[in-house]
Enzyme design. Structure first.
Site, PDB file in Angstrom:
ATOM      1  N   PHE A 161       0.926  -1.336   0.724  1.00 32.84           N
ATOM      2  CA  PHE A 161      -0.341   0.094  -0.481  1.00 32.84           C
ATOM      3  C   PHE A 161       1.144   1.733  -0.129  1.00 32.84           C
ATOM      4  CE2 PHE A 161      -2.701   3.663   1.885  1.00 32.84           C
ATOM      5  CZ  PHE A 161      -3.593   3.073   1.573  1.00 32.84           C
ATOM      6  N   ASP A 174       9.156   2.635   1.309  1.00 36.99           N
ATOM      7  CA  ASP A 174       8.001   3.728   1.826  1.00 36.99           C
ATOM      8  C   ASP A 174       7.892   3.450   3.551  1.00 36.99           C
ATOM      9  OD1 ASP A 174       5.655   4.864   2.938  1.00 36.99           O
ATOM     10  OD2 ASP A 174       4.766   3.742   0.709  1.00 36.99           O
ATOM     11  N   LYS A 203       2.777  10.316   8.080  1.00 39.90           N
ATOM     12  CA  LYS A 203       2.185   9.784   9.650  1.00 39.90           C
ATOM     13  C   LYS A 203       3.409  10.562  10.710  1.00 39.90           C
ATOM     14  CE  LYS A 203      -0.021   5.531   7.772  1.00 39.90           C
ATOM     15  NZ  LYS A 203      -1.611   6.381   7.757  1.00 39.90           N
TER      16      LYS A 203
HETATM   17  N1  PLP Z   1       2.337   3.933   2.221  1.00 46.27           N
HETATM   18  C1  PLP Z   1       2.251   3.059   3.588  1.00 46.27           C
HETATM   19  C2  PLP Z   1       2.938   2.486   3.753  1.00 46.27           C
HETATM   20  C3  PLP Z   1       0.593   4.112   4.331  1.00 46.27           C
HETATM   21  O1  PLP Z   1       0.783   2.632   5.212  1.00 46.27           O
HETATM   22  C4  PLP Z   1       0.298   5.128   4.251  1.00 46.27           C
HETATM   23  C5  PLP Z   1      -1.309   5.301   4.630  1.00 46.27           C
HETATM   24  O2  PLP Z   1      -1.906   3.845   5.107  1.00 46.27           O
HETATM   25  C6  PLP Z   1       0.323   5.334   2.749  1.00 46.27           C
HETATM   26  C7  PLP Z   1       1.444   5.255   2.587  1.00 46.27           C
HETATM   27  C8  PLP Z   1      -0.388   6.727   2.234  1.00 46.27           C
HETATM   28  O3  PLP Z   1      -0.605   7.786   3.055  1.00 46.27           O
HETATM   29  P1  PLP Z   1      -1.179   9.174   2.803  1.00 46.27           P
HETATM   30  O4  PLP Z   1      -2.469   8.187   3.426  1.00 46.27           O
HETATM   31  O5  PLP Z   1      -0.981  10.475   4.100  1.00 46.27           O
HETATM   32  O6  PLP Z   1      -1.012   9.125   1.888  1.00 46.27           O
END
Ligand code: PLP
Length: 406
Positions: free
Chosen positions: A141, A226, A255
């Site tokens: 994700f 990520d 986050k």
């Molecule tokens: N990458 C990862 C691993 C995530 O867990 C998330 C959100 O849960 C995101 C990207 C996306 O972040 P945002 O919701 O701040 O766009």
């Protein structure tokens, strides 16, 4: 002078909001540490941390002060001008990590969007137009923009949005042979979460990440981690790559970086950053003084032995009790994850019922999360007190008792 507020209720959500979310029945109005109060004055223990965001709990005095101080000085100037908090935060991040350079955004998805675009630019410059392929993991994700849902290995997030971004393939996570078969000279980047968060709190094996690093080097492909969910102390290291001893070329953070104030960041090296020149990418709000002032306070507090070492101690307290409850009530088969990003995996008998466990916890004044239908997720504040951990776990036990008695 304060602006008068019209009264609002949970039912208004269903009338007013685009229906992409289905929030809980109550509306939180105030938070302090790991406690939250709703409109009726009901007090809840918060084990969600706003989905791995409220890294220092709610209303941490140092964050409130950083935000208030900056709010009285300067809110926004755009990137036509730079600002002091952005430069100070960039310095903190580059001093603390492998990175030499930072690009600020407003969310995890935007940080990833920048990372994927930079990787494509790098591929174009070093290997020509065909070096544009991105490899990511099944069930990964990365956010909700079209590029990030295309890169994510979960078709449910990209289906129905028309043509996807091309040149992306997905390989099973923790399977080095599968990556070896897929990677080539046309690969510009491999993108991985060190712990797959949304799809069930699944940590990478160290040997896998080491092997991925080697394959990327052999094919002149960038390794992107990520760390939107795993970053900023959540695993007990400032970033999870430090636990693994495997250094990426690009890392994305969001986050917890803002502790509840929106911010995202892409970190990279000098050598990679130079493939983005002036005007090649951009943002209006990214690097905003308010967000960066809060981020500076977050990193200054989290990146200390006191906080980072405390994560392991709190993690052990959670894991011990969750394991005991899992056995006693036959609900969890095991607990996995790292630091304070933990997943209690439902037993076969309870598979698919993480939402029910969440709802039962809310009945007992406890906020928890799910990570897919089969995993109950915990991502509390990194400085949650022992008393709050124990009280929250007691409420969880009451929830499990009521569910299993039914
Ligand atoms: N990458 C990862 C691993 C995530 O867990 C998330 C959100 O849960 C995101 C990207 C996306 O972040 P945002 O919701 O701040 O766009």
């Amino acid at each position: 002078m304060s602006v008068p507020h019209a009264p609002v209720q949970r039912a208004d959500f269903d009338q007013l909001m685009v229906p992409v979310f289905a929030p809980a029945a109550f509306i939180p109005v105030r938070g302090e540490g790991s406690r939250v109060w709703d409109q009726s004055g009901r007090e809840l223990v918060d084990f969600t941390g706003g989905i791995a965001v409220n890294v220092l709990g709610h209303a941490h005095p140092a964050l409130v002060e950083a935000l208030s101080e900056q709010a009285g000085k300067l809110w926004h100037v755009s990137n036509v001008f730079t600002n002091e908090p952005a430069l100070r935060l960039a310095k903190l991040l580059t001093d603390a990590t492998f990175a030499d350079r930072v690009f600020f955004a407003n969310s995890g998805a935007e940080a990833n969007e920048a990372a994927f675009k930079l990787a494509r630019r790098y591929g174009h410059d070093t290997g020509g137009a065909q070096k544009c392929e991105i490899i990511s993991a099944v069930n990964s994700f990365h956010g909700r923009t079209l590029f990030t849902v295309s890169v994510a290995g979960q078709p449910k997030y990209s289906a129905g949005f028309g043509p996807q971004i091309e040149g992306i393939s997905h390989v099973p996570y923790n399977d080095l042979e599968a990556l070896k078969a897929q990677i080539s000279g046309n690969t510009c980047a491999v993108v991985l979460e060190p712990i797959q968060g949304e799809s069930g709190i699944l940590p990478a094996d160290r040997a896998y990440l080491e092997g991925v690093r080697q394959l990327c080097d052999e094919h002149n492909a960038l390794l992107i981690f990520d760390e939107v969910q795993t970053g900023v102390g959540r695993t007990g290291a400032l970033y999870a790559y430090m636990h693994y001893g495997v250094t990426p070329d690009i890392l994305t953070s969001a986050k917890s970086l803002g502790g509840g104030f929106p911010i995202g960041a892409m970190l990279t090296t000098d050598a990679v950053a130079r493939h983005f020149g002036v005007g090649v990418h951009g943002t209006t709000y990214g690097g905003n003084p308010l967000a960066c002032a809060v981020g500076e306070a977050v990193i200054s507090i989290v990146n200390t032995p006191e906080v980072l070492e405390g994560v392991a101690v709190r993690s052990a307290r959670f894991t011990r009790e969750l394991t005991r409850m899992g056995e006693q009530y036959g609900v969890f088969s095991h607990v996995r994850g790292m630091g304070l990003l933990l997943g209690a995996v439902l037993t076969d008998a309870w598979k698919g019922r993480a939402g029910e466990v969440m709802a039962a916890a809310q009945q007992q004044d406890l906020m928890i999360l799910q990570a897919g239908p089969d995993v109950v997720r915990f991502a509390p504040s990194l400085v949650i007190s022992d008393a709050d951990i124990d009280e929250g776990l007691a409420r969880l036990e009451r929830a499990l008792a009521s569910l299993t008695a039914a």
